[in-house]
Write a protein that holds these residues in place. Structure first.
Motif, PDB file in Angstrom:
ATOM      1  N   ARG A  26       0.801  -0.768   0.144  1.00 22.34           N
ATOM      2  CA  ARG A  26       0.052   0.122  -0.185  1.00 22.34           C
ATOM      3  C   ARG A  26       1.151   1.158   0.023  1.00 22.34           C
ATOM      4  O   ARG A  26       0.540   2.156  -0.905  1.00 22.34           O
ATOM      5  CB  ARG A  26      -0.850  -0.037   1.352  1.00 22.34           C
ATOM      6  CG  ARG A  26      -1.689  -0.769   0.833  1.00 22.34           C
ATOM      7  CD  ARG A  26      -2.903  -0.664   2.424  1.00 22.34           C
ATOM      8  NE  ARG A  26      -3.961  -2.093   2.233  1.00 22.34           N
ATOM      9  CZ  ARG A  26      -5.090  -1.908   3.675  1.00 22.34           C
ATOM     10  NH1 ARG A  26      -4.882  -1.033   4.065  1.00 22.34           N
ATOM     11  NH2 ARG A  26      -5.668  -3.184   3.088  1.00 22.34           N
ATOM     12  N   THR A  30       0.942   3.851  -3.113  1.00 24.86           N
ATOM     13  CA  THR A  30       0.576   5.178  -2.469  1.00 24.86           C
ATOM     14  C   THR A  30       1.749   6.523  -2.968  1.00 24.86           C
ATOM     15  O   THR A  30       1.500   7.570  -3.187  1.00 24.86           O
ATOM     16  CB  THR A  30      -0.090   5.604  -0.950  1.00 24.86           C
ATOM     17  OG1 THR A  30      -1.527   4.538  -0.780  1.00 24.86           O
ATOM     18  CG2 THR A  30      -0.446   6.592  -0.400  1.00 24.86           C
ATOM     19  N   TYR A 146       2.563   4.048   5.390  1.00 26.23           N
ATOM     20  CA  TYR A 146       1.553   3.924   4.951  1.00 26.23           C
ATOM     21  C   TYR A 146       0.415   5.048   4.937  1.00 26.23           C
ATOM     22  O   TYR A 146       0.525   6.170   4.394  1.00 26.23           O
ATOM     23  CB  TYR A 146       0.707   3.161   4.552  1.00 26.23           C
ATOM     24  CG  TYR A 146      -0.697   3.065   3.854  1.00 26.23           C
ATOM     25  CD1 TYR A 146      -0.538   3.234   2.932  1.00 26.23           C
ATOM     26  CD2 TYR A 146      -1.674   2.439   4.535  1.00 26.23           C
ATOM     27  CE1 TYR A 146      -1.711   2.891   1.607  1.00 26.23           C
ATOM     28  CE2 TYR A 146      -3.082   2.892   3.910  1.00 26.23           C
ATOM     29  CZ  TYR A 146      -3.643   3.059   3.240  1.00 26.23           C
ATOM     30  OH  TYR A 146      -4.162   3.293   2.125  1.00 26.23           O
ATOM     31  N   ARG A 147       0.412   5.651   6.296  1.00 25.09           N
ATOM     32  CA  ARG A 147      -0.893   6.610   7.114  1.00 25.09           C
ATOM     33  C   ARG A 147      -0.355   7.645   6.656  1.00 25.09           C
ATOM     34  O   ARG A 147      -1.054   8.554   6.237  1.00 25.09           O
ATOM     35  CB  ARG A 147      -1.188   6.047   8.517  1.00 25.09           C
ATOM     36  CG  ARG A 147      -1.671   7.223   8.958  1.00 25.09           C
ATOM     37  CD  ARG A 147      -1.826   6.998  10.782  1.00 25.09           C
ATOM     38  NE  ARG A 147      -2.642   5.111  10.713  1.00 25.09           N
ATOM     39  CZ  ARG A 147      -4.356   5.328  10.849  1.00 25.09           C
ATOM     40  NH1 ARG A 147      -4.713   6.430  10.883  1.00 25.09           N
ATOM     41  NH2 ARG A 147      -4.439   3.960  10.589  1.00 25.09           N
ATOM     42  N   THR A 150      -0.691   8.570   3.100  1.00 27.96           N
ATOM     43  CA  THR A 150      -2.639   8.797   2.632  1.00 27.96           C
ATOM     44  C   THR A 150      -2.708  10.184   3.419  1.00 27.96           C
ATOM     45  O   THR A 150      -3.016  11.285   3.078  1.00 27.96           O
ATOM     46  CB  THR A 150      -2.846   7.709   3.429  1.00 27.96           C
ATOM     47  OG1 THR A 150      -3.427   8.074   4.750  1.00 27.96           O
ATOM     48  CG2 THR A 150      -2.496   6.688   3.000  1.00 27.96           C
ATOM     49  N   SER A 153      -1.405  12.937   1.051  1.00 24.78           N
ATOM     50  CA  SER A 153      -1.929  13.340  -0.441  1.00 24.78           C
ATOM     51  C   SER A 153      -3.437  13.285  -0.254  1.00 24.78           C
ATOM     52  O   SER A 153      -4.245  12.808  -0.701  1.00 24.78           O
ATOM     53  CB  SER A 153      -2.250  11.511  -1.067  1.00 24.78           C
ATOM     54  OG  SER A 153      -2.234  10.493   0.136  1.00 24.78           O
ATOM     55  N   HIS A 155      -6.089  11.900   1.368  1.00 28.19           N
ATOM     56  CA  HIS A 155      -7.085  10.234   0.929  1.00 28.19           C
ATOM     57  C   HIS A 155      -7.711  10.073   2.522  1.00 28.19           C
ATOM     58  O   HIS A 155      -7.069  10.698   3.418  1.00 28.19           O
ATOM     59  CB  HIS A 155      -5.502   8.685   1.217  1.00 28.19           C
ATOM     60  CG  HIS A 155      -6.690   7.799   1.354  1.00 28.19           C
ATOM     61  ND1 HIS A 155      -7.456   7.038   1.822  1.00 28.19           N
ATOM     62  CD2 HIS A 155      -6.665   6.997  -0.570  1.00 28.19           C
ATOM     63  CE1 HIS A 155      -7.458   5.992   1.400  1.00 28.19           C
ATOM     64  NE2 HIS A 155      -7.561   5.990  -0.170  1.00 28.19           N
ATOM     65  N   PRO A 156      -8.813   9.386   2.467  1.00 29.45           N
ATOM     66  CA  PRO A 156      -9.603   9.420   3.642  1.00 29.45           C
ATOM     67  C   PRO A 156      -9.246   8.565   4.866  1.00 29.45           C
ATOM     68  O   PRO A 156     -10.130   8.254   5.852  1.00 29.45           O
ATOM     69  CB  PRO A 156     -11.232   9.949   3.623  1.00 29.45           C
ATOM     70  CG  PRO A 156     -10.705   8.828   2.083  1.00 29.45           C
ATOM     71  CD  PRO A 156      -9.197   9.172   1.421  1.00 29.45           C
ATOM     72  N   TYR A 157      -7.793   7.816   4.673  1.00 33.80           N
ATOM     73  CA  TYR A 157      -7.560   6.600   5.629  1.00 33.80           C
ATOM     74  C   TYR A 157      -7.574   6.969   7.347  1.00 33.80           C
ATOM     75  O   TYR A 157      -8.440   6.360   7.567  1.00 33.80           O
ATOM     76  CB  TYR A 157      -6.351   5.881   4.827  1.00 33.80           C
ATOM     77  CG  TYR A 157      -5.958   4.842   5.869  1.00 33.80           C
ATOM     78  CD1 TYR A 157      -6.250   3.825   5.547  1.00 33.80           C
ATOM     79  CD2 TYR A 157      -5.257   5.014   6.286  1.00 33.80           C
ATOM     80  CE1 TYR A 157      -6.227   3.014   6.734  1.00 33.80           C
ATOM     81  CE2 TYR A 157      -4.817   4.217   7.088  1.00 33.80           C
ATOM     82  CZ  TYR A 157      -4.804   2.803   7.261  1.00 33.80           C
ATOM     83  OH  TYR A 157      -4.438   1.691   8.379  1.00 33.80           O
TER      84      TYR A 157
END
Length: 160
Positions: A26, A30, A146-147, A150, A153, A155-157
């Protein structure tokens, strides 16, 4: 920018390794749009020295050998700094903006890190006050990388 998790010890096949690979994959996907060219794990043999100080020194030497010249070094250490996920993301983004090409995250052996590595570290990072098995620490770190991506970027994660 490249991220390397340099770890003392080998992770055996199984659910933990599968989860680690999932977060690494991931992060790689990403990270492409953010200028991250690789997120990888380097596994190093545990020292067989009898004394803990000798083991820490040998393992620190092996970990240092995985560090490219101007790379930033983050050591995972129980006495390190506790960062929120947004703060961790910001630290990585700041390094990227400064032109840092490599960040090495060092996860030492059971005895901790040798003095040479601690002295060279750009950041001493704790994953909380609890002690985690090194295999789980790898997973937690991969998830946080990874978080961080996100967060960068949009991203809503990550939901604060």
């Amino acid at each position: 920018m490249r991220f390397t998790l340099s770890c003392v010890g080998k992770m055996k096949a199984g659910a933990e390794k599968d989860l680690l690979e999932r977060y690494l994959d991931r992060a790689r996907k990403t990270g492409r749009s953010l200028g991250v060219t690789d997120v990888r794990v380097v596994e190093l043999a545990e020292s067989r020295a009898q004394r803990p100080e000798d083991r820490k020194t040998e393992e620190a030497t092996a970990l240092m050998a995985t560090v490219a010249g101007a790379a930033r070094i983050v050591v995972l250490d129980e006495n390190g700094k506790n960062l929120t996920s947004p703060d961790f993301s910001q630290k990585l983004e700041n390094w990227k903006d400064q032109g840092v090409s490599d960040v090495v995250f060092a996860i030492g052996g059971a005895d901790g890190h040798g003095a040479e590595l601690i002295a060279r570290a750009d950041l001493k990072l704790a994953l909380g006050a609890m002690t985690w098995p090194h295999q789980i620490a790898r997973i937690l770190l991969a998830e946080q990388i990874y978080r961080a991506m996100t967060i960068q970027s949009g991203h809503p994660y990550h939901r604060a």
